[in-house]
Design a protein around this motif. Structure first.
Motif, PDB file in Angstrom:
ATOM      1  N   THR A 133       0.855  -1.188   0.000  1.00 50.73           N
ATOM      2  CA  THR A 133       0.000   0.000   0.000  1.00 50.73           C
ATOM      3  C   THR A 133       0.891   1.238   0.000  1.00 50.73           C
ATOM      4  O   THR A 133       1.092   1.908   1.013  1.00 50.73           O
ATOM      5  CB  THR A 133      -0.934  -0.005   1.222  1.00 50.73           C
ATOM      6  N   THR A 134       1.424   1.547  -1.139  1.00 50.10           N
ATOM      7  CA  THR A 134       2.348   2.664  -1.288  1.00 50.10           C
ATOM      8  C   THR A 134       1.591   3.992  -1.240  1.00 50.10           C
ATOM      9  O   THR A 134       0.361   4.028  -1.379  1.00 50.10           O
ATOM     10  CB  THR A 134       3.081   2.559  -2.630  1.00 50.10           C
ATOM     11  N   PRO A 135       2.296   5.115  -1.043  1.00 49.15           N
ATOM     12  CA  PRO A 135       1.629   6.416  -1.109  1.00 49.15           C
ATOM     13  C   PRO A 135       0.874   6.635  -2.420  1.00 49.15           C
ATOM     14  O   PRO A 135      -0.170   7.296  -2.432  1.00 49.15           O
ATOM     15  CB  PRO A 135       2.790   7.408  -0.964  1.00 49.15           C
ATOM     16  N   MET A 136       1.377   6.067  -3.512  1.00 49.35           N
ATOM     17  CA  MET A 136       0.672   6.198  -4.785  1.00 49.35           C
ATOM     18  C   MET A 136      -0.692   5.521  -4.723  1.00 49.35           C
ATOM     19  O   MET A 136      -1.682   6.049  -5.255  1.00 49.35           O
ATOM     20  CB  MET A 136       1.504   5.582  -5.911  1.00 49.35           C
ATOM     21  N   ALA A 137      -0.763   4.370  -4.065  1.00 46.83           N
ATOM     22  CA  ALA A 137      -2.037   3.663  -3.946  1.00 46.83           C
ATOM     23  C   ALA A 137      -3.033   4.493  -3.135  1.00 46.83           C
ATOM     24  O   ALA A 137      -4.220   4.582  -3.484  1.00 46.83           O
ATOM     25  CB  ALA A 137      -1.824   2.300  -3.296  1.00 46.83           C
ATOM     26  N   ILE A 138      -2.566   5.115  -2.036  1.00 49.38           N
ATOM     27  CA  ILE A 138      -3.440   5.949  -1.224  1.00 49.38           C
ATOM     28  C   ILE A 138      -3.884   7.179  -2.007  1.00 49.38           C
ATOM     29  O   ILE A 138      -5.052   7.593  -1.946  1.00 49.38           O
ATOM     30  CB  ILE A 138      -2.730   6.359   0.076  1.00 49.38           C
ATOM     31  N   TYR A 139      -2.967   7.784  -2.752  1.00 51.85           N
ATOM     32  CA  TYR A 139      -3.306   8.953  -3.570  1.00 51.85           C
ATOM     33  C   TYR A 139      -4.374   8.605  -4.602  1.00 51.85           C
ATOM     34  O   TYR A 139      -5.351   9.349  -4.782  1.00 51.85           O
ATOM     35  CB  TYR A 139      -2.047   9.468  -4.258  1.00 51.85           C
ATOM     36  N   ALA A 171       6.109   2.809   7.296  1.00 59.45           N
ATOM     37  CA  ALA A 171       5.215   3.048   6.163  1.00 59.45           C
ATOM     38  C   ALA A 171       4.343   4.266   6.428  1.00 59.45           C
ATOM     39  O   ALA A 171       4.092   5.080   5.535  1.00 59.45           O
ATOM     40  CB  ALA A 171       4.351   1.815   5.905  1.00 59.45           C
ATOM     41  N   GLY A 172       3.864   4.395   7.662  1.00 58.08           N
ATOM     42  CA  GLY A 172       3.059   5.558   8.020  1.00 58.08           C
ATOM     43  C   GLY A 172       3.840   6.852   7.891  1.00 58.08           C
ATOM     44  O   GLY A 172       3.302   7.873   7.433  1.00 58.08           O
ATOM     45  N   ALA A 173       5.111   6.835   8.280  1.00 55.97           N
ATOM     46  CA  ALA A 173       5.952   8.022   8.109  1.00 55.97           C
ATOM     47  C   ALA A 173       6.064   8.390   6.633  1.00 55.97           C
ATOM     48  O   ALA A 173       5.993   9.569   6.263  1.00 55.97           O
ATOM     49  CB  ALA A 173       7.337   7.767   8.704  1.00 55.97           C
TER      50      ALA A 173
END
Length: 563
Positions: free
Chosen positions: A182-188, A437-439
């Motif tokens: 669940t990379t930042p790209m996935a969240i975006y 990962a949260g950071a």
């Protein structure tokens, strides 16, 4: 002095999957919703086209007037708001330009108007859901509400995935794999109006459910797992034109890494799951039929290069591999906002950690599966572009292959669960991984917000003249993001203190084994489902307890059956 150990009751352990669902759902909706609210209108690639398509679909317009455009692009009759969305992208591709360049939204936003969309032929299922807020009184906030509808759907899919993991006897390495994926790209993407969100998280849910069913078959959980499979596969396969092919790839990989192929056959022969299996097949066939009948693979916007050859396509795409890979991690806006290289390296290290451990603990067949996923991530984009480059030019983006690429750390997480050593390590590492990962997620949120407020190269400690401000206080939004990821880290740390299903087990062996069938051919159902236990069941129970066999947390079939 040694502190007293925490010894939770069996009831607490049983409730862990349900608690995991609600904690994940609420936390991820806050995290994803923060992106949805803070980002300016139309901050995601093609978001105007998706907004127009959603507003038209929910009003019963399933086909567009394509007489003036390329196949796949057409005009819909929608409220005036959606005719103005194309005026809000003046900052796209210009990282130093803030959204203050936008003329804003004005006039009678409910008045009928015409607006074009180059996703006119996309499957309508997703657009029907996110288009619902547009049926409320129209205003500038309508666009944000549509994003939040998409965020809610994606958070729900993630929560189902996490609940499925916490129903496993040894959930922490699979959880680490999902966190890494669940990379930042996935969240975006999840925060934007785009069907790629449910495609990505539907793919992840589908893979996790299939792995859970083949590696820890459990008669007490099979029904709810199958309903989750229906949900994940449906949103996955009905998202985009390539989704059916991606689904077939995911299913094949899950079957190939099954520890015992006989388990797959046992699941298929189980008549209890035939209705759900039928729904999965129906959704898949329906998606293929729709794609072929509607021509949804047609690109509404093309960038043809008349002199382009197949050799040049392959060469240029191979040279762009680093950029495609970066897009899997985090390239925001209209491809104009990048994570710092050290943040990218941090995320790569997390993914690499999971994959290395998974390869070390996996069988040769399982290692080969991870390798196949890696090769497919590289080859599939080239193959797709070779089929369309003459008409479209090179239009591929790295995020298009995320449903396949993100399978690698998830698979590795499941492979890493073998042996008592790795389980002990997982309990210690899981909170650390979630925290790191949260950071990364918080840094991505801050970088993305800064780009719109002051421009990509603007100062970090003061507002520039003419700075753009999001609709909510940006410091409040950042604080919420931090609290969400700190809270999830603490929640995982607490979860590691709950009992699990034992120090070792063999993948593919049923979770509930009747002692009368030591080969695993008999699955206990009656006593474990809360029915009256027979004398034989009573004789078996103590032996099962000594062996560390856990009992599922059955829920009524009529309620909460898919959560």
């Amino acid at each position: 002095m040694t502190p007293p150990s925490f010894t939770p009751t069996p009831t607490a352990a049983k409730r862990r999957p349900r608690i995991a669902f609600w904690v994940t759902f609420l936390a991820l909706f806050l995290a994803i919703g923060g992106w949805s609210i803070v980002n300016p209108a139309m901050a995601s690639p093609d978001e105007p086209a998706h907004a127009v398509k959603a507003a038209a679909t929910v009003r019963g317009e399933f086909t567009a007037d394509e007489s003036e455009y390329n196949a796949g692009r057409g005009t819909f009759e929608v409220p005036e708001l959606f005719a103005q969305v194309w005026n809000l992208t003046c900052y796209a591709f210009h990282p130093e330009t803030t959204p203050n360049c936008s003329p804003g939204i004005s006039g009678d936003l409910s008045a009928p108007s015409e607006s074009a969309s180059h996703v006119a032929r996309y499957n309508p299922v997703y657009y029907t859901i996110i288009g619902l807020p547009s049926l409320l009184p129209i205003g500038a906030e309508t666009l944000t509400l549509m994003r939040l509808a998409s965020a809610l759907l994606n958070a729900f899919l993630i929560a189902l995935l996490v609940r499925t993991i916490f129903e496993l006897r040894r959930p922490f390495w699979p959880l680490i794999g999902v966190v890494a994926a669940t990379t930042p790209m996935a969240i975006y993407i999840a925060s934007s109006m785009t069907p790629q969100g449910p495609e990505i998280f539907g793919a992840m849910l589908t893979l996790v459910v299939l792995l859970a069913m083949t590696r820890e078959p459990d008669e007490g959980l099979i029904s709810r797992r199958m309903w989750r499979l229906v949900i994940g596969a449906a949103f996955f396969v009905l998202a985009r034109g390539l989704s059916p092919a991606y689904l077939a790839f995911i299913v094949v990989i899950a079957v190939l890494v099954s520890p015992r192929w006989s388990t797959v056959w046992d699941v298929i022969r189980n008549r209890r799951i035939w209705p759900q299996l039928g729904l999965c097949i129906a959704a898949s066939v329906g998606a293929v039929v729709y794609t072929l009948a509607s021509g949804s693979l047609a690109l509404g916007i093309v960038l043809p290069e008349p002199g382009l050859t197949a050799t040049q396509v392959v060469t240029r795409m191979l040279r762009n591999t680093d950029y495609y890979f970066e897009q899997l991690i985090g390239v925001f806006g209209w491809g104009d906002t990048h994570l710092p290289i050290w943040t990218q390296m941090l995320i790569v290290c997390l993914v690499g950690l999971v994959i290395i451990v998974g390869l070390a603990m996996g069988t040769w067949r399982e290692r080969a599966a991870v390798a196949v996923v890696g090769v497919a991530t590289l080859i599939v984009p080239i193959a797709v572009q070779l089929l369309s480059y003459k008409e479209s030019g090179l239009v591929w983006q790295g995020k298009y292959v995320m449903p396949i690429a993100l399978a690698a750390p998830i698979l590795a997480g499941f492979f890493a669960e073998r042996g008592p050593m790795t389980m002990g390590v997982a309990k210690r590492v899981a909170p650390f991984v979630v925290g790191i990962a949260g950071a990364g997620q918080v840094i991505a949120f801050a970088v993305n917000t800064h780009r719109y407020v002051n421009g990509a190269n603007g100062p970090w400690t003061a507002l520039i003249e003419g700075a753009w401000l999001p609709p909510i206080n940006m410091w409040l939004a950042l604080t919420v993001e931090i609290l969400v990821w700190v809270g999830l880290t603490v929640a995982v740390a607490l979860a590691t203190r709950l009992p699990d299903g034992g120090e070792s087990f063999e993948p593919g062996v049923p979770a509930l084994v009747d002692a009368r069938y030591p080969d695993g051919s008999g699955l206990r159902t009656g006593a474990d489902e809360g029915e009256h236990a027979t004398p034989a069941d009573e004789d078996v129970a103590p032996a099962s307890a000594e062996q560390g066999v856990h009992s599922a947390d059955p829920l009524p079939a009529s309620s909460d059956s898919v959560r």
